[in-house]
Design an enzyme around this catalytic site. Structure first.
Site, PDB file in Angstrom:
ATOM      1  N   ASP A  50       0.907  -1.285   0.074  1.00 48.24           N
ATOM      2  CA  ASP A  50       0.080   0.261   0.115  1.00 48.24           C
ATOM      3  C   ASP A  50       0.802   1.084   0.150  1.00 48.24           C
ATOM      4  O   ASP A  50       2.077   1.015   0.103  1.00 48.24           O
ATOM      5  CB  ASP A  50      -0.871   0.104   1.025  1.00 48.24           C
ATOM      6  CG  ASP A  50      -1.699   1.205   1.257  1.00 48.24           C
ATOM      7  OD1 ASP A  50      -2.370   1.675   0.420  1.00 48.24           O
ATOM      8  OD2 ASP A  50      -1.932   1.747   2.251  1.00 48.24           O
ATOM      9  N   SER A  51       0.358   2.393  -0.102  1.00 51.33           N
ATOM     10  CA  SER A  51       1.067   3.784   0.022  1.00 51.33           C
ATOM     11  C   SER A  51       1.466   3.937   1.327  1.00 51.33           C
ATOM     12  O   SER A  51       2.569   4.691   1.519  1.00 51.33           O
ATOM     13  CB  SER A  51       0.113   4.885  -0.647  1.00 51.33           C
ATOM     14  OG  SER A  51      -1.104   4.940   0.149  1.00 51.33           O
ATOM     15  N   CYS A 110      -4.242  -1.450  -1.822  1.00 49.09           N
ATOM     16  CA  CYS A 110      -4.581  -0.181  -2.123  1.00 49.09           C
ATOM     17  C   CYS A 110      -5.340   0.094  -3.088  1.00 49.09           C
ATOM     18  O   CYS A 110      -5.221  -0.459  -4.334  1.00 49.09           O
ATOM     19  CB  CYS A 110      -3.062   0.580  -2.468  1.00 49.09           C
ATOM     20  SG  CYS A 110      -3.358   2.270  -2.868  1.00 49.09           S
ATOM     21  N   GLU A 167      -3.843   8.204   8.870  1.00 47.83           N
ATOM     22  CA  GLU A 167      -2.178   7.985   8.907  1.00 47.83           C
ATOM     23  C   GLU A 167      -1.896   8.947  10.260  1.00 47.83           C
ATOM     24  O   GLU A 167      -0.879   8.513  11.024  1.00 47.83           O
ATOM     25  CB  GLU A 167      -1.593   8.723   7.823  1.00 47.83           C
ATOM     26  CG  GLU A 167      -1.474   8.073   6.608  1.00 47.83           C
ATOM     27  CD  GLU A 167      -0.562   7.023   6.658  1.00 47.83           C
ATOM     28  OE1 GLU A 167       0.593   7.191   7.014  1.00 47.83           O
ATOM     29  OE2 GLU A 167      -0.710   5.788   5.915  1.00 47.83           O
ATOM     30  N   CYS A 210     -11.222   2.795   0.147  1.00 46.09           N
ATOM     31  CA  CYS A 210      -9.899   3.075   0.651  1.00 46.09           C
ATOM     32  C   CYS A 210      -9.300   2.397   1.765  1.00 46.09           C
ATOM     33  O   CYS A 210     -10.066   2.324   2.477  1.00 46.09           O
ATOM     34  CB  CYS A 210      -9.600   4.481   0.678  1.00 46.09           C
ATOM     35  SG  CYS A 210      -7.785   5.034   1.146  1.00 46.09           S
ATOM     36  N   HIS A 250      -7.453   2.826   3.897  1.00 45.85           N
ATOM     37  CA  HIS A 250      -7.042   3.715   5.133  1.00 45.85           C
ATOM     38  C   HIS A 250      -8.457   3.949   5.842  1.00 45.85           C
ATOM     39  O   HIS A 250      -8.414   4.221   7.118  1.00 45.85           O
ATOM     40  CB  HIS A 250      -6.539   4.987   4.672  1.00 45.85           C
ATOM     41  CG  HIS A 250      -5.127   5.112   4.480  1.00 45.85           C
ATOM     42  ND1 HIS A 250      -4.344   4.650   3.411  1.00 45.85           N
ATOM     43  CD2 HIS A 250      -4.070   5.586   5.190  1.00 45.85           C
ATOM     44  CE1 HIS A 250      -3.283   4.926   3.599  1.00 45.85           C
ATOM     45  NE2 HIS A 250      -2.933   5.202   4.586  1.00 45.85           N
TER      46      HIS A 250
HETATM   47  N1  DGL Z   1      -4.822   3.248   0.982  1.00 47.60           N
HETATM   48  C1  DGL Z   1      -4.805   3.787  -0.484  1.00 47.60           C
HETATM   49  C2  DGL Z   1      -5.975   3.383  -1.033  1.00 47.60           C
HETATM   50  O1  DGL Z   1      -6.790   2.328  -0.560  1.00 47.60           O
HETATM   51  C3  DGL Z   1      -4.728   5.382  -0.723  1.00 47.60           C
HETATM   52  C4  DGL Z   1      -4.179   6.223   0.421  1.00 47.60           C
HETATM   53  C5  DGL Z   1      -3.266   7.300  -0.591  1.00 47.60           C
HETATM   54  O2  DGL Z   1      -3.828   8.254  -0.956  1.00 47.60           O
HETATM   55  O3  DGL Z   1      -2.069   7.120  -0.504  1.00 47.60           O
HETATM   56  O4  DGL Z   1      -6.505   3.737  -2.013  1.00 47.60           O
END
Ligand code: DGL
Length: 267
Positions: free
Chosen positions: A10-11, A73, A153, A187, A189
């Site tokens: 993931d990012s 991600c 985050e 997402c 997150h």
């Molecule tokens: N966790 C990432 C997703 O599922 C995105 C977070 C980011 O913008 O880096 O899209």
């Protein structure tokens, strides 16, 4: 022959919500997780940039002999899945968008579905396309909620600031006759904001995240069974900030991460 670990990336720490579900489904499997924390967020970047980042992250995992690649991600799944599968035809590549869309289509009572995600995910239309394919009669509305990534985050899961942002993003969807019956957390997150969204939305709204469904897909594509008799190993890689990764990541993963166990890598 020993089988390599399952690679997950993931990012940042968001994909740890997917790793948590993978570990629950495949407790005997070894995992290596990479968070590209130096370049987060991906969600505000162009498709070409996200694709390049995703290929580099995947390459770093491939060099550790992973036997499957989980793109934990949505942003990267939306724009880079085909490129990844083309680059590594010998390794199963699993994204989170299709499993998330499938879960939403299955669980939404009337097909009145809302999707939230990063700018890139929403602009790219991968959820809209997948839901239209799986449940053509569904009505889909979408919204980019980029600030949720920063809140997550930061570890601000259920704070007054997070509530104000959630009301600003979702307020108009949560009331009235036309309210959606399912909300896709598009997402990785966002699942840490579930309690907050649930409190604002009430019990009736079905909240969908792709973690569990993705874990099922990964279990199906593995050519061997990692078994459940031993507990698999966990390795963490990040591109920046071991302390921060461990502190916030522990809350996403639901178990402590020791910062000395986080290896910093350069992509
Ligand atoms: N966790 C990432 C997703 O599922 C995105 C977070 C980011 O913008 O880096 O899209």
């Amino acid at each position: 022959m020993t089988l390599g670990p399952i690679g997950v990336f993931d990012s940042g720490v968001g994909g740890l919500t997917v790793l948590r579900a993978l570990r629950a489904r495949l407790p005997g499997a070894d995992f290596v997780y990479l968070g590209d924390t130096a370049r987060l967020p991906y969600g505000t970047k162009s498709p070409d940039t996200v694709r390049r980042y995703a290929l580099q992250a995947a390459e770093a995992l491939r060099s550790r002999d992973v036997r499957a690649l989980v793109v934990a991600c949505n942003t990267a799944s939306g724009v880079a899945l085909e490129a990844l599968a083309e680059h590594w035809p010998d390794v199963p590549v699993v994204g989170v968008v299709e499993p998330g869309a499938a879960a939403a289509c299955r669980r939404s009572p009337t097909g009145n579905i809302a999707v939230i995600g990063t700018e890139s995910t929403i602009r790219g239309g991968a959820y809209q396309a997948a839901i239209a394919r799986l449940r053509p009669a569904a009505r889909v509305r979408v919204r980019a909620c980029s600030v949720f990534v920063a809140l997550a985050e930061e570890g601000w899961f259920d704070t007054p600031a997070a509530e104000a942002v959630a009301r600003a993003y979702l307020g108009d969807w949560l009331e009235g006759d036309d309210a959606p019956d399912a909300l896709v957390l598009g997402c990785t997150h966002f699942p840490v904001l579930t309690d907050l969204i649930r409190r604002l939305a009430g019990e009736a709204l079905v909240l969908v995240d792709s973690a569990t469904t993705t874990a099922e897909v990964v279990a199906d594509v593995l050519t061997d069974d990692p078994g459940t008799t031993s507990v698999g190993s966990l390795q963490f890689l990040a591109t920046d900030g071991a302390q921060r990764f461990a502190a916030v990541g522990s809350r996403f993963l639901g178990q402590p991460i020791d910062p000395t166990d986080v290896e910093i890598v350069d992509l």
